[in-house]
Design a protein around this motif. Structure first.
Motif, PDB file in Angstrom:
ATOM      1  N   UNK A 124       9.337 -64.144  -8.285  1.00 32.11           N
ATOM      2  CA  UNK A 124      10.183 -62.984  -8.476  1.00 32.11           C
ATOM      3  C   UNK A 124      11.626 -63.383  -8.784  1.00 32.11           C
ATOM      4  N   UNK A 125      11.947 -64.629  -8.508  1.00 32.88           N
ATOM      5  CA  UNK A 125      13.309 -65.118  -8.622  1.00 32.88           C
ATOM      6  C   UNK A 125      13.383 -66.340  -9.531  1.00 32.88           C
ATOM      7  N   UNK A 126      14.561 -66.522 -10.153  1.00 36.01           N
ATOM      8  CA  UNK A 126      14.865 -67.798 -10.783  1.00 36.01           C
ATOM      9  C   UNK A 126      15.754 -68.564  -9.812  1.00 36.01           C
ATOM     10  N   UNK A 168       3.251 -60.671 -16.879  1.00 36.26           N
ATOM     11  CA  UNK A 168       4.478 -59.900 -17.079  1.00 36.26           C
ATOM     12  C   UNK A 168       4.290 -58.459 -16.615  1.00 36.26           C
ATOM     13  N   UNK A 169       3.173 -57.842 -16.977  1.00 35.35           N
ATOM     14  CA  UNK A 169       2.934 -56.455 -16.578  1.00 35.35           C
ATOM     15  C   UNK A 169       2.818 -56.350 -15.057  1.00 35.35           C
ATOM     16  N   UNK A 170       2.210 -57.330 -14.439  1.00 32.56           N
ATOM     17  CA  UNK A 170       2.104 -57.323 -12.976  1.00 32.56           C
ATOM     18  C   UNK A 170       3.496 -57.453 -12.348  1.00 32.56           C
ATOM     19  N   UNK A 171       4.342 -58.306 -12.965  1.00 31.63           N
ATOM     20  CA  UNK A 171       5.706 -58.460 -12.475  1.00 31.63           C
ATOM     21  C   UNK A 171       6.460 -57.136 -12.563  1.00 31.63           C
ATOM     22  N   UNK A 175       7.980 -54.994  -9.220  1.00 33.11           N
ATOM     23  CA  UNK A 175       9.415 -55.218  -9.048  1.00 33.11           C
ATOM     24  C   UNK A 175      10.183 -53.901  -8.979  1.00 33.11           C
ATOM     25  N   UNK A 176      11.089 -53.827  -8.011  1.00 35.70           N
ATOM     26  CA  UNK A 176      12.028 -52.712  -7.952  1.00 35.70           C
ATOM     27  C   UNK A 176      13.261 -53.086  -8.768  1.00 35.70           C
ATOM     28  N   UNK A 177      13.506 -52.361  -9.844  1.00 31.61           N
ATOM     29  CA  UNK A 177      14.625 -52.665 -10.723  1.00 31.61           C
ATOM     30  C   UNK A 177      15.882 -51.980 -10.181  1.00 31.61           C
ATOM     31  N   UNK A 178      16.718 -52.778  -9.537  1.00 28.68           N
ATOM     32  CA  UNK A 178      17.947 -52.276  -8.923  1.00 28.68           C
ATOM     33  C   UNK A 178      19.113 -52.530  -9.877  1.00 28.68           C
ATOM     34  N   UNK A 179      19.930 -51.511 -10.100  1.00 27.10           N
ATOM     35  CA  UNK A 179      21.093 -51.658 -10.977  1.00 27.10           C
ATOM     36  C   UNK A 179      22.237 -52.261 -10.163  1.00 27.10           C
ATOM     37  N   UNK A 180      22.457 -53.552 -10.311  1.00 29.23           N
ATOM     38  CA  UNK A 180      23.446 -54.272  -9.521  1.00 29.23           C
ATOM     39  C   UNK A 180      24.803 -54.372 -10.224  1.00 29.23           C
ATOM     40  N   UNK A 181      24.792 -54.318 -11.554  1.00 30.91           N
ATOM     41  CA  UNK A 181      26.018 -54.437 -12.341  1.00 30.91           C
ATOM     42  C   UNK A 181      25.864 -53.571 -13.584  1.00 30.91           C
ATOM     43  N   UNK A 182      26.942 -53.347 -14.340  1.00 29.68           N
ATOM     44  CA  UNK A 182      26.854 -52.452 -15.505  1.00 29.68           C
ATOM     45  C   UNK A 182      25.801 -52.853 -16.525  1.00 29.68           C
ATOM     46  N   UNK A 183      25.522 -54.158 -16.642  1.00 31.59           N
ATOM     47  CA  UNK A 183      24.570 -54.606 -17.643  1.00 31.59           C
ATOM     48  C   UNK A 183      23.178 -54.913 -17.123  1.00 31.59           C
TER      49      UNK A 183
END
Length: 271
Positions: A124-126, A168-171, A175-183
């Motif tokens: 889930x992480x790099x 990729x589809x499983x990822x 995954x919860x896509x959290x908006x952490x920054x403007x981009x």
């Protein structure tokens, strides 16, 4: 067939012996077999190693039990465990050391922080595995071992582009896509970027995880086409963006050098 079966008619009784000499002989066996992928006979090994037959047979049996050597048609060759050991050694030690000097050179050329990132165990992480910090007081300054969500950062997006369609589809689903920054990207934008990375071999990210930070990343492949990791350059957007084209050129040249170091010859033609 096991080593014991290959020599079922051998009446010699072998007693296990330890110590540095046995360790050295074991490594000598591995080297000889690595240099001869089609395998060697017992006679070949005896001639090459100048080792008593009883000692050699004992060592081969131990290696066979561990899956490091297999015997087929009276010939010995490396087993799957030895091949896996070689892959791990190359992946974790040999290639990162070779890439390090390329990272240093790229950092010197761009004046920005350069890093090598890999996929963390949780997938889930790099994770930053090697970081060359910029010499500038105003800089992006991650530490080796720091982790970032894959979707937020350019190295992570490069890693996601290496996933199979199913993975990729499983990822995306998990995954919860959290908006952490403007981009920070959402799912549609991530899909667009992954497609672009697959086409060009390049990820460009602005304000993805941290506002005011811009980065460029490319994949570094091993000889067999598997992904070693992602090489990235990152810095303050206000300094980075005006010279983005120059940075991309430098990254592409460094990528070519990294692929030469790993022996990789395929990949996107644009890189």
């Amino acid at each position: 067939m096991s080593v014991s079966e290959a020599h079922s008619g051998d009446s010699e009784r072998v007693q296990a012996r330890g110590g540095p000499r046995s360790v050295q002989r074991t490594m000598d066996i591995m080297v000889q077999l690595a240099q001869n992928p089609t395998g060697l006979t017992m006679t070949d090994l005896l001639r090459a190693l100048d080792t008593p037959k009883t000692s050699l047979l004992m060592l081969l049996r131990g290696l066979n039990d561990g899956g490091y050597v297999i015997a087929e048609d009276s010939r010995y060759r490396l087993g799957d465990a030895a091949v896996r050991l070689g892959e791990l050694t190359s992946h974790n030690y040999l290639y990162p050391a070779r890439i390090h000097t390329i990272l240093e050179r790229l950092s010197s050329e761009t004046g920005e922080t350069v890093a090598l990132s890999s996929l963390a165990q949780d997938r889930q992480m790099s994770e930053y595995t090697d970081v060359i910090p910029s010499a500038s007081p105003l800089r992006f300054a991650p530490q080796a071992g720091d982790r970032r969500p894959l979707y937020m950062v350019s190295p992570g997006q490069v890693i996601l582009a290496s996933f199979s369609t199913e993975e990729f589809e499983r990822y995306v689903e998990d995954t919860d896509f959290v908006r952490q920054a403007p981009g920070t990207v959402d799912v549609p934008e991530l899909r667009r970027r992954v497609a672009e990375i697959e086409r060009t071999g390049l990820a460009v990210n602005k304000d993805g995880a941290t506002q005011g930070v811009m980065s460029v990343a490319t994949p570094i492949y091993l000889r067999d086409g598997s992904l070693l990791g992602a090489m990235s350059v990152a810095g303050p957007t206000e300094r980075f963006e005006p010279v983005l084209d120059d940075i991309i050129d430098a990254v592409r040249q460094a990528t070519t050098a990294a692929w030469a170091a790993t022996g990789y010859s395929g990949g996107p033609t644009d890189v």
